[in-house]
Motif scaffolding. Structure first.
Motif, PDB file in Angstrom:
ATOM      1  N   MET A   1      52.420  47.220  48.829  1.00 30.26           N
ATOM      2  CA  MET A   1      52.472  47.690  47.447  1.00 30.26           C
ATOM      3  C   MET A   1      51.625  46.803  46.538  1.00 30.26           C
ATOM      4  N   LEU A   2      51.710  45.494  46.753  1.00 28.66           N
ATOM      5  CA  LEU A   2      50.918  44.553  45.967  1.00 28.66           C
ATOM      6  C   LEU A   2      49.428  44.770  46.193  1.00 28.66           C
ATOM      7  N   THR A   3      49.056  44.968  47.457  1.00 27.27           N
ATOM      8  CA  THR A   3      47.644  45.164  47.793  1.00 27.27           C
ATOM      9  C   THR A   3      47.092  46.422  47.146  1.00 27.27           C
ATOM     10  N   PHE A   4      47.822  47.534  47.258  1.00 30.58           N
ATOM     11  CA  PHE A   4      47.325  48.784  46.687  1.00 30.58           C
ATOM     12  C   PHE A   4      47.289  48.728  45.161  1.00 30.58           C
ATOM     13  N   ALA A   5      48.219  48.010  44.557  1.00 35.37           N
ATOM     14  CA  ALA A   5      48.177  47.849  43.101  1.00 35.37           C
ATOM     15  C   ALA A   5      46.932  47.080  42.676  1.00 35.37           C
ATOM     16  N   VAL A   6      46.609  46.038  43.430  1.00 34.81           N
ATOM     17  CA  VAL A   6      45.405  45.260  43.140  1.00 34.81           C
ATOM     18  C   VAL A   6      44.152  46.125  43.268  1.00 34.81           C
ATOM     19  N   TRP A   7      44.100  46.933  44.324  1.00 36.98           N
ATOM     20  CA  TRP A   7      42.929  47.791  44.528  1.00 36.98           C
ATOM     21  C   TRP A   7      42.843  48.883  43.470  1.00 36.98           C
ATOM     22  N   ALA A   8      43.980  49.262  42.895  1.00 34.47           N
ATOM     23  CA  ALA A   8      43.961  50.304  41.871  1.00 34.47           C
ATOM     24  C   ALA A   8      43.368  49.806  40.558  1.00 34.47           C
ATOM     25  N   VAL A   9      43.624  48.548  40.195  1.00 33.18           N
ATOM     26  CA  VAL A   9      43.165  48.034  38.898  1.00 33.18           C
ATOM     27  C   VAL A   9      41.808  47.339  38.977  1.00 33.18           C
ATOM     28  N   SER A  10      41.361  46.974  40.166  1.00 35.72           N
ATOM     29  CA  SER A  10      40.127  46.183  40.279  1.00 35.72           C
ATOM     30  C   SER A  10      38.872  46.901  39.795  1.00 35.72           C
ATOM     31  N   PRO A  11      38.632  48.190  40.174  1.00 38.37           N
ATOM     32  CA  PRO A  11      37.394  48.840  39.710  1.00 38.37           C
ATOM     33  C   PRO A  11      37.258  48.876  38.199  1.00 38.37           C
ATOM     34  N   ALA A  12      38.351  49.205  37.495  1.00 36.47           N
ATOM     35  CA  ALA A  12      38.280  49.259  36.032  1.00 36.47           C
ATOM     36  C   ALA A  12      38.046  47.868  35.451  1.00 36.47           C
ATOM     37  N   THR A  13      38.621  46.843  36.061  1.00 34.42           N
ATOM     38  CA  THR A  13      38.424  45.473  35.586  1.00 34.42           C
ATOM     39  C   THR A  13      36.966  45.065  35.711  1.00 34.42           C
ATOM     40  N   VAL A  14      36.373  45.339  36.854  1.00 34.46           N
ATOM     41  CA  VAL A  14      34.963  44.983  37.069  1.00 34.46           C
ATOM     42  C   VAL A  14      34.072  45.734  36.096  1.00 34.46           C
ATOM     43  N   THR A  15      34.272  47.032  35.999  1.00 31.88           N
ATOM     44  CA  THR A  15      33.414  47.852  35.138  1.00 31.88           C
ATOM     45  C   THR A  15      33.517  47.419  33.681  1.00 31.88           C
ATOM     46  N   GLY A  16      34.735  47.194  33.199  1.00 27.32           N
ATOM     47  CA  GLY A  16      34.917  46.794  31.808  1.00 27.32           C
ATOM     48  C   GLY A  16      34.270  45.470  31.489  1.00 27.32           C
ATOM     49  N   LEU A  17      34.436  44.479  32.358  1.00 28.40           N
ATOM     50  CA  LEU A  17      33.866  43.152  32.093  1.00 28.40           C
ATOM     51  C   LEU A  17      32.345  43.149  32.248  1.00 28.40           C
ATOM     52  N   ALA A  18      31.840  43.825  33.289  1.00 28.47           N
ATOM     53  CA  ALA A  18      30.393  43.809  33.538  1.00 28.47           C
ATOM     54  C   ALA A  18      29.626  44.535  32.433  1.00 28.47           C
ATOM     55  N   LEU A  19      30.153  45.665  31.976  1.00 26.83           N
ATOM     56  CA  LEU A  19      29.458  46.441  30.944  1.00 26.83           C
ATOM     57  C   LEU A  19      29.811  45.986  29.540  1.00 26.83           C
ATOM     58  N   GLY A  20      31.025  45.485  29.340  1.00 23.07           N
ATOM     59  CA  GLY A  20      31.464  45.119  28.002  1.00 23.07           C
ATOM     60  C   GLY A  20      31.197  43.680  27.626  1.00 23.07           C
ATOM     61  N   VAL A  21      31.050  42.783  28.622  1.00 25.30           N
ATOM     62  CA  VAL A  21      30.817  41.368  28.332  1.00 25.30           C
ATOM     63  C   VAL A  21      29.479  40.934  28.921  1.00 25.30           C
ATOM     64  N   ALA A  22      29.458  40.701  30.219  1.00 20.72           N
ATOM     65  CA  ALA A  22      28.218  40.299  30.896  1.00 20.72           C
ATOM     66  C   ALA A  22      28.379  40.550  32.391  1.00 20.72           C
ATOM     67  N   PRO A  23      27.278  40.837  33.118  1.00 20.51           N
ATOM     68  CA  PRO A  23      27.374  41.160  34.545  1.00 20.51           C
ATOM     69  C   PRO A  23      27.974  40.048  35.397  1.00 20.51           C
ATOM     70  N   GLY A  24      27.799  38.783  34.971  1.00 20.33           N
ATOM     71  CA  GLY A  24      28.307  37.683  35.786  1.00 20.33           C
ATOM     72  C   GLY A  24      29.771  37.355  35.558  1.00 20.33           C
ATOM     73  N   VAL A  25      30.362  37.925  34.501  1.00 19.00           N
ATOM     74  CA  VAL A  25      31.749  37.575  34.163  1.00 19.00           C
ATOM     75  C   VAL A  25      32.751  37.979  35.250  1.00 19.00           C
ATOM     76  N   PRO A  26      32.637  39.179  35.859  1.00 12.48           N
ATOM     77  CA  PRO A  26      33.595  39.499  36.937  1.00 12.48           C
ATOM     78  C   PRO A  26      33.575  38.479  38.070  1.00 12.48           C
TER      79      PRO A  26
END
Length: 419
Positions: A142-167
Motif C-alpha cells: 500500500m505504501l509503495t503504490f501510494a508513493v507511485w501514485a503521487v510521484s509523477p505529479a510531484t516531478v511535473t510540478g517541480l520541474a515545470l513550476g520551479v526548475a528542472p533540477g529541483v526534483p
C-alpha cells in the motif's frame, strides 16, 4: 492475524524511512527526462539517462544484496542510500554537465541503494510477529503504490513550476533522510538458519528461480500499461493527457487490492494463487488493448491494478517459503533485479513493435509473453516441490561417506530445509 499486529512505533518509523528510500526511485525516470529535455536531443538523452539508472538498479541489486549480512544490515543499507543521495545530488547540481558524467551519476543513483528495497522488506517482517508477515507485506505494498501514485505529479510540478533540477535535489534529500533514519531502526534481523559452511549463497538463491521468473512477468504487464498507454489512447482518438489519471487510478486500485489481500486468509497454494492472479491481470491488460472507450480502459486498468498487488504479495510470500531467513534480503534484491529486467525487456519489445505494429497489437504481444513467463514460473515451482518430495527417501551419509549417518532430518531434506 489482523492489521493491528503490525501497528507499532517501530513500523511507523520504518514507513518513514521507506518513503524516503522509495519515492526517489519512483520519481527518477520522469525526473531525468525533465532534467535534460530542453537540451539538443533532450528526449533521447533523457531516455538514455533513465536507461543508465535502471541498469544501475539491475546490476546493483544482486551484487549488493548478496553481500547483505543480517547482523550488520543497517550500516550497509545506510551506505548504499548515501551513495544514491550523492548520485541524485550530482544530477541536480550539475544539470548541464557532459552526458557521460550525467550517465555516471544516474548509474550511481540507481546502483547505490539497489539493495535497500530487499533489506527494508526483510527488516519490516522482522519487526512483526511471524504470523503477521502477510499483513506487513500488504502494508508495504500500500505504501509503495501510494508513493507511485503521487510521484509523477510531484516531478511535473517541480520541474515545470520551479526548475528542472529541483526534483533530483528533492530525491537526494529524501534518500539522505532515509540513510539517517536507518539509525532509528534495529541494526539487522535474526537469521535462524545460518549458512552451512561451503554452501554458496548464490546456489541457495538460484533455487528460487521460478519466483524470480514470475516477478519479471508481473512487471512486464506494468511496463505495457505505463509505456504503451499514451500511444494506445492516441490510436483510440482519446486525449493523451488522460494517461496520467488512468495510471493513478491503477495505482489507487492496487493499494486497495493490497489492503484486501492482507485483510483475510486465502485458499490454495501460493503458486496457484500467483498463477491465477497473473492470468487475471493479463486478461485485464488484454482488455485495455481491445476496449475502444476511455471508461472501459479505466475499468480494465483498475482491475489490473487490483490483481497486481495480490500477485506481488504472493510472489514475496513464495520467496519467504523458498529461502532460509539468512538469504531473504539477498533474495529480495535478486527479485528486484529480475522485475527490473522484466520491465526493461518488455518495454524494449513494446517499443520495437510500435515501429511496425499498432499499439493494441504491441500490448497483446506483451501479454502473450507475460503468460508464457507465468507458465514457466508455475511449472518451475511445481517441479521444485516434486523434486524435493522425490528426495525425501534419500538416506543421509556420514561425513566420511561410509554409510548411513542416522535417520533423515526434517523428512529427508537437508538440515537447513533449503531444498
Amino acid at each position: 492475524m489482523s492489521y493491528r499486529e503490525v501497528a507499532s512505533k517501530q513500523v511507523l518509523t520504518w514507513a518513514c524511512v521507506a518513503i524516503g528510500a522509495r519515492m526517489p526511485v519512483a520519481m527518477a525516470p520522469l525526473a531525468l527526462v525533465f532534467l535534460v529535455r530542453e537540451r539538443p536531443g533532450g528526449y533521447s538523452l533523457g531516455a538514455a539517462l533513465a536507461a543508465a539508472y535502471v541498469i544501475g538498479e539491475i546490476v546493483g541489486a544482486p551484487v549488493l544484496g548478496v553481500r547483505l549480512r543480517p547482523e550488520r544490515a543497517r550500516p550497509q543499507l545506510a551506505a548504499g542510500l548515501t551513495a544514491g543521495a550523492f548520485g541524485f545530488a550530482g544530477l541536480g547540481v550539475f544539470p548541464d554537465a557532459h552526458p557521460v558524467m550525467l550517465g555516471a551519476f544516474a548509474f550511481l543513483a540507481g546502483a547505490g541503494p539497489a539493495a535497500a528495497p530487499g533489506g527494508l522488506r526483510t527488516l519490516l517482517t522482522s519487526l512483526v510477529p511471524e504470523g503477521a508477515a502477510a499483513q506487513a507485506l500488504s502494508v508495504e505494498s500500500m505504501l509503495t503504490f501510494a508513493v507511485w501514485a503521487v510521484s509523477p505529479a510531484t516531478v511535473t510540478g517541480l520541474a515545470l513550476g520551479v526548475a528542472p533540477g529541483v526534483p533530483l535535489l528533492l530525491e537526494a534529500g529524501l534518500m539522505a533522510s532515509a540513510a539517517a533514519g536507518m539509525w532509528l531502526l534495529p541494526v539487522g534481523w535474526e537469521a535462524d538458519e545460518p549458512e552451512r559452511e561451503g554452501t554458496s549463497r548464490l546456489r541457495v538463491l538460484s533455487r528460487a528461480w521460478p519466483v524470480y521468473v514470475t516477478g519479471a512477468a508481473s512487471l512486464s504487464l506494468l511496463a505495457l500499461a505505463e509505456l504503451v498507454l499514451p500511444a494506445l489512447l492516441e490510436q483510440r482518438g482519446i486525449g493523451v493527457g488522460w494517461a496520467g489519471p488512468l495510471l493513478t487510478a491503477m495505482s489507487v486500485a492496487a493499494a486497495v487490492g493490497a489492503f484486501a489481500y492482507g485483510a483475510r486468509s486465502w485458499p490454495g497454494l501460493l503458486r496457484t494463487r500467483s498463477a491465477v492472479l497473473m492470468c487475471g491481470m493479463a486478461a485485464a491488460v488484454a482488455l485495455v488493448a481491445l476496449i475502444p472507450g476511455a471508461g472501459g480502459i479505466a475499468v480494465a486498468l483498475a482491475l489490473a491494478g487490483l490483481l497486481q498487488s495480490g500477485a506481488m504479495l504472493t510472489r514475496n510470500l513464495s520467496l519467504r517459503e523458498a529461502l532460509p531467513p539468512g538469504a531473504l534480503a539477498a533474495g529480495y534484491s535478486v527479485m528486484y533485479a529480475a522485475v527490473g529486467a522484466g520491465y526493461a525487456g518488455t518495454g524494449s519489445l513494446a517499443g520495437a513493435l510500435l515501429q511496425v505494429a499498432a499499439p493494441s497489437t504491441a500490448i497483446l504481444a506483451g501479454v502473450a509473453l507475460t503468460v508464457a513467463l507465468t507458465a514457466v514460473g508455475w511449472w518451475g515451482e511445481r517441479r521444485t516441490d516434486l523434486s524435493a518430495h522425490a528426495a525425501d527417501p534419500v538416506v543421509a551419509l556420514a561425513p566420511d561417506g561410509r554409510g548411513p549417518e542416522g535417520p533423515p532430518v526434517g523428512g529427508g531434506r537437508d538440515p537447513e530445509r533449503r531444498l
